[in-house]
Design an enzyme around this catalytic site. Sequence first.
Site, PDB file in Angstrom:
ATOM      1  N   HIS A 198       0.918  -1.377   0.099  1.00 19.79           N
ATOM      2  CA  HIS A 198      -0.151  -0.157   0.095  1.00 19.79           C
ATOM      3  C   HIS A 198       0.952   1.275   0.022  1.00 19.79           C
ATOM      4  O   HIS A 198       1.282   1.789   1.076  1.00 19.79           O
ATOM      5  CB  HIS A 198      -1.059   0.143   1.137  1.00 19.79           C
ATOM      6  CG  HIS A 198      -1.845   1.121   1.108  1.00 19.79           C
ATOM      7  ND1 HIS A 198      -3.315   0.713   0.965  1.00 19.79           N
ATOM      8  CD2 HIS A 198      -1.882   2.265   1.169  1.00 19.79           C
ATOM      9  CE1 HIS A 198      -3.991   1.966   0.757  1.00 19.79           C
ATOM     10  NE2 HIS A 198      -3.254   2.777   1.099  1.00 19.79           N
ATOM     11  N   HIS A 219       1.261   5.042  -2.544  1.00 18.23           N
ATOM     12  CA  HIS A 219       0.882   5.948  -3.366  1.00 18.23           C
ATOM     13  C   HIS A 219       1.895   6.514  -4.134  1.00 18.23           C
ATOM     14  O   HIS A 219       2.620   7.416  -3.697  1.00 18.23           O
ATOM     15  CB  HIS A 219       0.031   6.949  -2.867  1.00 18.23           C
ATOM     16  CG  HIS A 219      -1.373   6.465  -2.341  1.00 18.23           C
ATOM     17  ND1 HIS A 219      -2.648   6.435  -2.996  1.00 18.23           N
ATOM     18  CD2 HIS A 219      -1.731   5.794  -1.014  1.00 18.23           C
ATOM     19  CE1 HIS A 219      -3.492   5.903  -2.328  1.00 18.23           C
ATOM     20  NE2 HIS A 219      -3.082   5.483  -1.112  1.00 18.23           N
ATOM     21  N   HIS A 244      -9.963   1.326  -0.838  1.00 19.33           N
ATOM     22  CA  HIS A 244      -9.496   2.125   0.346  1.00 19.33           C
ATOM     23  C   HIS A 244     -11.181   2.041   1.214  1.00 19.33           C
ATOM     24  O   HIS A 244     -11.936   2.622   0.793  1.00 19.33           O
ATOM     25  CB  HIS A 244      -9.374   3.365   0.035  1.00 19.33           C
ATOM     26  CG  HIS A 244      -7.987   3.648  -0.128  1.00 19.33           C
ATOM     27  ND1 HIS A 244      -7.334   3.060  -1.348  1.00 19.33           N
ATOM     28  CD2 HIS A 244      -7.001   4.330   0.526  1.00 19.33           C
ATOM     29  CE1 HIS A 244      -5.980   3.670  -1.406  1.00 19.33           C
ATOM     30  NE2 HIS A 244      -5.557   4.296  -0.188  1.00 19.33           N
ATOM     31  N   GLU A 248     -10.834   3.361   6.707  1.00 25.84           N
ATOM     32  CA  GLU A 248      -9.747   4.244   7.238  1.00 25.84           C
ATOM     33  C   GLU A 248     -10.132   5.166   8.308  1.00 25.84           C
ATOM     34  O   GLU A 248      -9.895   5.217   9.249  1.00 25.84           O
ATOM     35  CB  GLU A 248      -8.813   4.730   5.780  1.00 25.84           C
ATOM     36  CG  GLU A 248      -7.912   5.715   6.413  1.00 25.84           C
ATOM     37  CD  GLU A 248      -7.139   6.562   5.311  1.00 25.84           C
ATOM     38  OE1 GLU A 248      -6.027   6.929   5.494  1.00 25.84           O
ATOM     39  OE2 GLU A 248      -7.665   6.250   4.253  1.00 25.84           O
ATOM     40  N   HIS A 294      -6.300  -0.166   4.483  1.00 25.37           N
ATOM     41  CA  HIS A 294      -6.658   0.244   5.944  1.00 25.37           C
ATOM     42  C   HIS A 294      -7.547  -0.771   6.821  1.00 25.37           C
ATOM     43  O   HIS A 294      -7.112  -1.391   7.283  1.00 25.37           O
ATOM     44  CB  HIS A 294      -7.134   1.692   6.069  1.00 25.37           C
ATOM     45  CG  HIS A 294      -5.926   2.819   5.400  1.00 25.37           C
ATOM     46  ND1 HIS A 294      -4.759   2.946   5.897  1.00 25.37           N
ATOM     47  CD2 HIS A 294      -6.103   3.407   4.053  1.00 25.37           C
ATOM     48  CE1 HIS A 294      -4.008   3.851   4.975  1.00 25.37           C
ATOM     49  NE2 HIS A 294      -4.777   4.180   4.038  1.00 25.37           N
ATOM     50  N   ASP A 338       2.184   4.005   2.816  1.00 17.62           N
ATOM     51  CA  ASP A 338       1.230   4.899   2.434  1.00 17.62           C
ATOM     52  C   ASP A 338       1.659   6.020   1.617  1.00 17.62           C
ATOM     53  O   ASP A 338       1.650   5.858   0.455  1.00 17.62           O
ATOM     54  CB  ASP A 338       0.359   5.419   3.346  1.00 17.62           C
ATOM     55  CG  ASP A 338      -0.989   5.723   2.849  1.00 17.62           C
ATOM     56  OD1 ASP A 338      -1.386   5.305   1.845  1.00 17.62           O
ATOM     57  OD2 ASP A 338      -1.975   6.278   3.926  1.00 17.62           O
TER      58      ASP A 338
END
Length: 364
Positions: free
Chosen positions: A20, A22, A218, A221, A242, A300
């Site tokens: 995970h 980005h 996602h 979260e 998450h 992340d």
Amino acid sequence: MAHNSTNNKQIFNKARVELHLHLDGAIKPETILYFGKKRGIRLPADTVEGLMSYIGYDEPRSLTRFLELFNYYMPAIAGDREALKRIAYELVQMKAREGIIYFEARYSPHLFANSNVIPIPWNQNPGDLTPDEVVHLINQGFQEGEKDFKIKARSILCCMRHMPEWSAEVVRLCKKYHNEGVVGIDLAGDESLNCGTKSGHCKAYEEAFKSGIHRTVHAGEVGPPSVVKEAVDVLKAERIGHGYHTIEDPCLYKRLLKLNIHFEVCPWSSYLTGACDPDLTKHPSIRFREDEANYSLNSDDPLIFKSTLNKDYYVASKYMGFTEDDFIKVNLNAASSCFLPDKEKEELLSTLYDAYGMVQSTVC
């Protein structure tokens, strides 16, 4: 709780897997400054320290405030071919330095484009870089990085919750570039926007499911367990980005444990976005560990969180009591739940077993 940001030292110095991450939250500040200057795009500062004082942070804020930070630097990168290839290449380099042998990075092709996308993001002028070419360029950057740094990189394409109109093209690009490094589809953005069964997201995920494209979402979260339930039941997600709030619905949580759904946990991120209790000794991943859930540890958006994956391991070790055995387990979980084809997944697992000096009892 005070956490200084120097704790990027390595707690677990064996091979690791990250699921995970980005791409647009993992760009080198130097690269942002370079393209800002080259393209004449104004940035809030012209030094790394100055830039980081705008976009980096180490005390909790809301997820909404976090998402606003991309407005500062994405205009310098989006719409530029050289920039896209370079950020992909540099990500492979950064991850290799962190001892990662395989990672999956995710991004929205539309948020990097300036053509064939409505609305054009980041107030860019219309240009000629389409979402399709964005994916092609990023694949190239990853492939060159793989050659040079001897690790494996794959990507996941994101649908954005506020833009269901983009999702059909996202799944089309997943299919088109399936053999060039794109291994899955994701849904990111504001969790309060749920997916009506007729929405573009639902259709895209249905198509992904039918076409054998791997799916993560996602959910949970900052949103309630109902968003997680929708991700699994409606969108057929195999992994949850998450997912912390799942444990607030014991029935759902129990069912996901049975289904072996993978939770992509990002400890330091969850502290900084206010997704979880700021007391890290109460973090949901402690519960995941106790219940032997299928979960991994991930960074992340390391640019904004001024971190590397080492920070997440440090936090898990210091505040959540994670041991070397727990770290081995989360990496084996990550490898077992990654979106590689079976044969490559088995190779990845056996590489990890070798690195950990373990005998592989069964092939997952």
